[in-house]
Design a protein around this motif. Structure first.
Motif, short mmCIF file in Angstrom:
data_model
loop_
_atom_site.label_atom_id
_atom_site.label_comp_id
_atom_site.label_asym_id
_atom_site.label_seq_id
_atom_site.Cartn_x
_atom_site.Cartn_y
_atom_site.Cartn_z
N ASP A 1 0.72 -1.54 -0.07
CA ASP A 1 -0.11 0.16 -0.02
C ASP A 1 0.83 1.39 -0.06
O ASP A 1 0.52 2.31 0.26
CB ASP A 1 -0.92 -0.05 1.11
CG ASP A 1 -0.11 0.04 2.47
OD1 ASP A 1 0.87 -0.33 2.45
OD2 ASP A 1 -0.98 0.57 3.52
N ALA A 2 2.11 1.08 -0.12
CA ALA A 2 3.02 2.44 -0.07
C ALA A 2 3.01 3.16 -1.58
O ALA A 2 2.78 2.76 -2.37
CB ALA A 2 4.61 1.76 0.03
N ASP A 3 3.21 4.57 -1.61
CA ASP A 3 3.29 5.30 -2.45
C ASP A 3 4.52 5.37 -3.32
O ASP A 3 4.73 5.41 -4.45
CB ASP A 3 3.14 6.74 -1.96
CG ASP A 3 1.73 7.08 -1.63
OD1 ASP A 3 0.95 7.25 -2.34
OD2 ASP A 3 1.70 6.95 -0.06
N ILE A 4 5.55 4.92 -2.55
CA ILE A 4 7.23 4.83 -3.08
C ILE A 4 7.59 3.49 -2.42
O ILE A 4 7.47 3.31 -1.02
CB ILE A 4 7.80 6.05 -2.33
CG1 ILE A 4 7.34 7.41 -2.97
CG2 ILE A 4 9.39 5.85 -2.95
CD1 ILE A 4 7.95 8.61 -2.34
N LEU B 1 7.97 7.10 -15.48
CA LEU B 1 8.61 8.13 -16.00
C LEU B 1 7.72 9.57 -15.83
O LEU B 1 6.39 9.54 -15.99
CB LEU B 1 8.95 7.87 -17.47
CG LEU B 1 9.86 6.93 -17.66
CD1 LEU B 1 10.17 6.71 -18.98
CD2 LEU B 1 11.23 6.99 -16.67
N GLY B 2 8.45 10.83 -16.05
CA GLY B 2 7.49 11.90 -16.15
C GLY B 2 7.81 12.84 -14.97
O GLY B 2 7.12 13.91 -14.85
N GLY B 3 8.56 12.35 -14.07
CA GLY B 3 8.73 13.32 -12.71
C GLY B 3 9.45 12.60 -11.77
O GLY B 3 10.72 12.77 -11.36
N ALA B 4 8.77 11.71 -11.06
CA ALA B 4 9.02 11.15 -9.80
C ALA B 4 10.15 10.19 -9.82
O ALA B 4 11.22 10.61 -9.09
CB ALA B 4 7.89 10.34 -9.14
N VAL C 1 12.29 14.48 1.26
CA VAL C 1 11.55 15.59 1.39
C VAL C 1 11.03 16.28 0.19
O VAL C 1 9.94 16.92 0.38
CB VAL C 1 12.73 16.62 2.02
CG1 VAL C 1 12.44 18.19 1.99
CG2 VAL C 1 13.34 16.25 3.27
N ARG C 2 11.75 16.30 -0.92
CA ARG C 2 11.05 16.44 -2.23
C ARG C 2 10.01 15.84 -2.34
O ARG C 2 8.93 16.53 -3.09
CB ARG C 2 12.10 15.97 -3.28
CG ARG C 2 11.91 16.83 -4.44
CD ARG C 2 13.04 16.35 -5.54
NE ARG C 2 14.34 16.70 -5.08
CZ ARG C 2 14.96 17.90 -4.84
NH1 ARG C 2 14.30 18.94 -5.45
NH2 ARG C 2 16.21 17.99 -4.64
#
Length: 383
Positions: free
Chosen positions: A163-166, A187-190, A269-270
């Motif tokens: 269930d993690a976002d990362i 792709l596209g940012g993260a 943090v980002r």
């Protein structure tokens, strides 16, 4: 708040033996964003454990100061089965000796079970779909009754990550520069931010998602597989799941561990997991490239390896990467079989100089931008 220290107890496989997995929680359970870290699923790959050793006190300080907005789960060494594999003063740790499984293969693809549970309920509300999928995935894992130690490890660890976002699975190669494996859907940012913050020299992506059931692959591909199965439903890529290769097996030092920990913390943090200012994003060292463009050099014969180039070198198609030398051939240069690059790109991974080579062994990998004919239809790693 105080750090939450926890333990997963694995079933005993033989009389008089028992193993467990320690894990820690920072922040509040259920808070968002949630980030999951693990290291050493290949138990003899310890640069990730070193990075987490230096990250843990940073997280503890942030937790005490109330700066953790989300939840951070850390499993510093996730594979006690592999940690115990000491044979003749050598630490093995890559394959389960009972099942012969690579510890980073055959993780649990939950897409079909989740689809059976809630597929008919998925609609155009993306947030509601994310909640439903996470709940169904957790329920699927909870319903499983694993029979042995390795199966239990896989189920219980995925209960922490699904269930993690990362999800960041920390590995290393035999000899390599820092690189990242991910999915085209990330792709596209993260993922570019992650690669930039870590200073990765190569970022390689699977299309449309990893087929190999690696740990990071199954956590991320759950969303891609469901989106593929239910095209009319709004199913975002709700988990950025990557394999981070922290250079080489011998790259275990306080200097590198401290640097990697600071970079991982800055990424949290980002991404809003921890309050603070991340500062300017470092320059991405190279553009992401497809797995289909990755040149994998397979040894054509036996011998030992000698390299012409260090890991991290930029190469062109036709560049000599290494020689395989037949030690019993007296003809000097004619005893060497040269292996050449088949693409332009970055030589990001290789074996040790002077190592034994055998037919079919992977000698090097090159991250190239253009799909290669002999790589079409292939995804994931090769060993």
């Amino acid at each position: 708040m105080p750090v939450s220290k926890n333990k997963i107890q694995l079933p005993s496989m033989t009389p008089g033996t028992t193993r467990s997995i320690a894990w820690l929680r920072f922040g509040k359970a259920g808070a968002r964003p949630k980030c999951y870290f693990q290291a050493a699923i290949h138990a003899n790959e310890l640069p990730g454990a070193m990075a987490l050793h230096h990250l843990l006190p940073l997280l503890a300080d942030a937790d005490r100061a109330g700066r953790i907005r989300g939840e951070v789960i850390v499993v510093p060494t996730v594979n006690p089965i592999g940690q115990s594999q000491l044979v003749g003063n050598n630490h093995l740790g890559r394959y389960d000796l009972l099942s012969r499984d690579n510890f980073n293969r055959n993780w649990l693809d939950l897409a079909a079970a989740v689809a059976d549970r809630i597929g008919a309920e998925l609609g155009r509300d993306a947030a509601a779909n994310v909640d439903s999928i996470r709940t169904a995935a957790g329920a699927t894992l909870k319903a499983m009754r694993p029979l042995n130690e390795l199966q239990t490890l896989r189920v219980e660890v995925m209960k922490l990550s699904i269930d993690a976002d990362i999800v960041l699975d920390l590995h290393c190669d035999m000899e390599a520069v820092l690189h990242v494996f991910t999915s085209v859907r990330d792709l596209g940012g993260a993922v570019q931010e992650l690669a930039a913050d870590l200073g990765a020299l190569a970022t390689l992506y699977n299309e449309p998602y990893p087929e190999a059931l690696t740990f990071s692959g199954v956590n991320g591909a759950l969303w891609a597989r469901l989106a593929e199965r239910f095209p009319a439903a709004a199913i975002p890529q709700a988990c950025l799941s990557t394999t981070v290769e922290l250079r080489s097996q011998h790259d275990v030092s306080h200097a590198l561990g401290e640097s990697d920990a600071r970079n991982l913390y800055r990424y949290l943090v980002r991404r809003g997991v921890i309050a603070g200012r991340a500062g300017p994003l470092p320059r991405l060292k190279s553009a992401p490239t497809p797995i289909s463009g990755m040149d994998v050099g397979y040894c054509p014969r036996r011998g030992f390896l000698v390299y012409h180039l260090a890991a991290g070198a930029k190469v062109n198609k036709g560049t000599a990467i290494c020689d395989i030398i037949d030690p019993a051939d007296p003809r000097g240069p004619k005893a060497r079989k040269q292996m050449l690059a088949r693409t332009d790109g970055i030589l990001f991974s290789r074996k040790r100089n002077g190592g034994l080579a055998w037919p079919g062994m992977v000698a090097f990998r090159i991250a190239g931008a253009r799909p290669l004919a002999h790589r079409k239809g292939m995804s994931g790693l090769d060993d």
